[in-house]
Write a protein that holds these residues in place. Structure first.
Motif, PDB file in Angstrom:
ATOM      1  N   LEU A 156       0.810  -1.220   0.000  1.00 33.23           N
ATOM      2  CA  LEU A 156       0.000   0.000   0.000  1.00 33.23           C
ATOM      3  C   LEU A 156       0.840   1.266   0.000  1.00 33.23           C
ATOM      4  N   LEU A 157       1.883   1.338   0.846  1.00 36.46           N
ATOM      5  CA  LEU A 157       2.663   2.567   0.964  1.00 36.46           C
ATOM      6  C   LEU A 157       4.159   2.374   0.701  1.00 36.46           C
ATOM      7  N   GLY A 158       4.558   1.133   0.431  1.00 32.05           N
ATOM      8  CA  GLY A 158       5.950   0.915   0.055  1.00 32.05           C
ATOM      9  C   GLY A 158       6.920   0.777   1.212  1.00 32.05           C
ATOM     10  N   TRP A 159       6.435   0.826   2.443  1.00 30.96           N
ATOM     11  CA  TRP A 159       7.304   0.705   3.605  1.00 30.96           C
ATOM     12  C   TRP A 159       7.223  -0.698   4.203  1.00 30.96           C
ATOM     13  N   ALA A 160       8.342  -1.189   4.687  1.00 32.37           N
ATOM     14  CA  ALA A 160       8.319  -2.441   5.449  1.00 32.37           C
ATOM     15  C   ALA A 160       7.776  -2.126   6.840  1.00 32.37           C
ATOM     16  N   PRO A 161       7.014  -3.047   7.455  1.00 34.38           N
ATOM     17  CA  PRO A 161       6.447  -2.775   8.776  1.00 34.38           C
ATOM     18  C   PRO A 161       7.495  -2.316   9.785  1.00 34.38           C
ATOM     19  N   ALA A 162       8.670  -2.937   9.787  1.00 41.20           N
ATOM     20  CA  ALA A 162       9.695  -2.591  10.780  1.00 41.20           C
ATOM     21  C   ALA A 162      10.170  -1.152  10.625  1.00 41.20           C
ATOM     22  N   GLU A 163      10.076  -0.594   9.368  1.00 46.98           N
ATOM     23  CA  GLU A 163      10.551   0.766   9.144  1.00 46.98           C
ATOM     24  C   GLU A 163       9.626   1.809   9.762  1.00 46.98           C
ATOM     25  N   LEU A 164       8.397   1.420  10.032  1.00 46.86           N
ATOM     26  CA  LEU A 164       7.438   2.388  10.548  1.00 46.86           C
ATOM     27  C   LEU A 164       7.287   2.322  12.066  1.00 46.86           C
TER      28      LEU A 164
END
Length: 542
Positions: A156-164
């Motif tokens: 959806l947004l291009g981020w890995a979960p750990a990055e957020l």
């Protein structure tokens, strides 16, 4: 389906075994009870058939036109235990393949699907549809810092979960929507435990493009064991793009309607205005929400109001109409308006409203009127010209409105040339005009008086009962001429004419023949007067 019984487990096992043996190069997949692909049990993998990978369901493998066939087959396999259908794969749309379903839940806990067909080459991949997730769940603390987020955030947004994890969600929100995000968050904080607040916000994808989400924040901060805010983020980019397309189309329509010299209105099925450009607002003195019929009829000439009312009512039943009517505009006088009304309908054909275009055609109508008069009337006398007179005679003889008969009265002024020679053409023109006025004032109502030559006139009279009635009309015309007077150079000219009459009953006669008969009768009278050496057009001094 209610009459079918589920096939016995042993029979279903036999069907599956036969399919595996008959089609060793086929594709195979496991399907859960919800119709979605499931991990394949070892026994299914051991069949040696080619596993279907990367798809979520059979619907992602086939062309859209065949999806209903697969759905129907799935209903049958649930009810009966086996089913099949012929479909076209996206990977080979020109070839039809057969899709088999077997209920193997009694043995493997899943349904088994097998695809076979002559177009399934050894190197064919089924190109499954990549289904992009639309919903992701995010857990935040009391200051909107991410503590947990689902794996769907990547697509959806291009981020890995750990990055957020540990990031403030406000940083993901588009700068233009951050104030709205803050207001919604503060509103949510003031709600009771378990309450939710929903807001639509633009978020920034990792690559910089914008993604629309409908964010529903659930307030669980009062939970003593696990204070948190659970945010359900639903991707609504397609919906917002569609709305933006509608807004863009509406803006384009408004801009276009302001640049063209037309009044344009849109009305609903009950005739209420939903759109009008500035020109229309000025012309009909209306606004959005008004009834168009009421606004339009107030400025319509009374004689044309029934016509306009019928057109407005008719277009709302699907009857497209073009018409022209009189319009009263303060400060501009009486105008002529051309209206084009077109019905709008939904996919079922039901009328949903109408588009109305109004054009001011006053100058055009005036020009048409001028050209019509030039083509119809003699410029000097105001009588019909020769062509228009013949047309009037043709109409009188062929009209469907039955009447007693048609009289043609042919008049030729006597001794007209000496008047021109002695007094000049101005005097002759004045005399011709006086003759025309006298004739038009003496014929029966509805009759047409035409000038068909220099000093020749014809009267066409409808509903004349017979020849005697026609001759009485001719006598009245001669009497009217003898009473006419034209003052010239201190003298008075008294016009006289030779006259011929022809008559035809309704349904008979021919225009050329009637004119010829009346002409012949006129010349017979003229010869009679010539023999007596009488001059009926003489100056009378006084």
């Amino acid at each position: 389906m209610a009459d079918k019984q589920l096939m016995k487990p042993g029979d279903r096992d036999a069907v599956l075994a036969a399919l595996v043996a008959k089609y060793p190069d086929a594709f195979i997949a496991a399907i859960a009870s919800n119709g979605m692909f499931a991990p394949m049990p070892r026994e299914v993998t051991d069949t040696g058939l080619r596993p279907i990978e990367g798809a979520s369901s059979m619907l992602g493998l086939i062309i859209e036109d065949d999806q209903r066939l697969v759905i129907d087959a799935w209903y049958r396999v649930v009810a009966e235990g086996v089913a099949s259908c012929l479909v076209h794969l996206k990977a080979a749309p020109d070839c039809r393949v057969r899709m088999h379903f077997v209920d193997a839940t009694h043995r493997f806990g899943v349904h088994v699907a097998i695809i076979n067909g002559s177009g399934l080459s050894a190197d064919l991949t089924l190109l499954p549809e990549v289904v992009r997730p639309r919903l992701v769940t995010m857990i935040k603390n009391q200051v909107s810092v991410v503590t947990e987020v689902g794996a769907e955030i990547g697509p959806l947004l291009g981020w890995a979960p750990a990055e957020l994890i540990g990031q403030r969600t406000l940083e993901l929100v588009h700068p233009g929507d951050q104030q709205r995000a803050i207001a919604s968050w503060m509103d949510m904080l003031s709600t009771p435990h378990g309450s939710a607040r929903r807001v639509r916000l633009r978020h920034l994808h990792r690559d910089g493009h914008t993604v629309w989400f409908e964010v529903t924040n659930h307030n669980y901060l009062a939970d003593p064991d696990d204070p948190r805010v659970v945010a359900e983020m639903l991707d609504i980019s397609d919906e917002m793009a569609a709305q933006e397309a509608v807004r863009a189309a509406e803006q384009l329509m408004r801009r276009l309607t302001e640049t063209i010299p037309l009044s344009i209105l849109q009305v609903t099925h009950d005739g209420r205005i939903t759109f009008l450009n500035e020109r229309a607002a000025r012309q009909v003195k209306a606004q959005v929400g008004d009834l168009l019929s009421q606004a339009a009829l107030e400025s319509t000439e009374p004689v044309d109001r029934p016509l306009v009312a019928r057109a407005l009512a008719g277009v709302l039943t699907g009857q497209d109409t073009d018409l022209e009517y009189g319009h009263r505009e303060p400060g501009a006088g009486n105008r002529r308006i051309r209206a084009n009304l077109r019905a709008l309908a939904d996919d079922s054909g039901a009328v949903t409203g109408a588009i109305v275009c109004l054009a001011d055609v006053t100058e055009e109508a005036s020009l048409r009127e001028t050209l019509w008069r030039q083509a119809t009337f003699d410029a000097l006398t105001g009588c019909h010209n020769r062509a228009a007179t013949v047309t009037a005679l043709q109409d009188a003889l062929t009209t469907t409105d039955r009447h007693a008969g048609t009289a043609v009265i042919f008049l030729d002024l006597n001794s007209f040339k000496p008047i021109n020679d002695r007094y000049g053409h101005a005097a002759g023109d004045l005399l011709l005009s006086q003759v025309a006025t006298s004739l038009r004032g003496s014929v029966p109502p509805g009759a047409v008086v035409g000038r068909i030559g220099g000093d020749e006139f014809v009267a066409v009279c409808r509903d004349v009962g017979g020849r005697e009635s026609a001759e009485r009309i001719g006598a009245d015309l001669l009497a009217a001429l003898s009473a006419a007077r034209v003052q010239v150079d201190g003298g008075t000219l008294v016009p006289h004419a030779s006259l011929g009459v022809a008559w035809s009953a309704y349904g008979g006669g021919n225009p050329d023949e009637l004119l010829a008969q009346a002409d012949a009768a006129m010349y017979a009278m003229k010869r009679s007067r010539s023999d007596s050496r009488a001059l009926d057009l003489t100056p009378v001094t006084g």
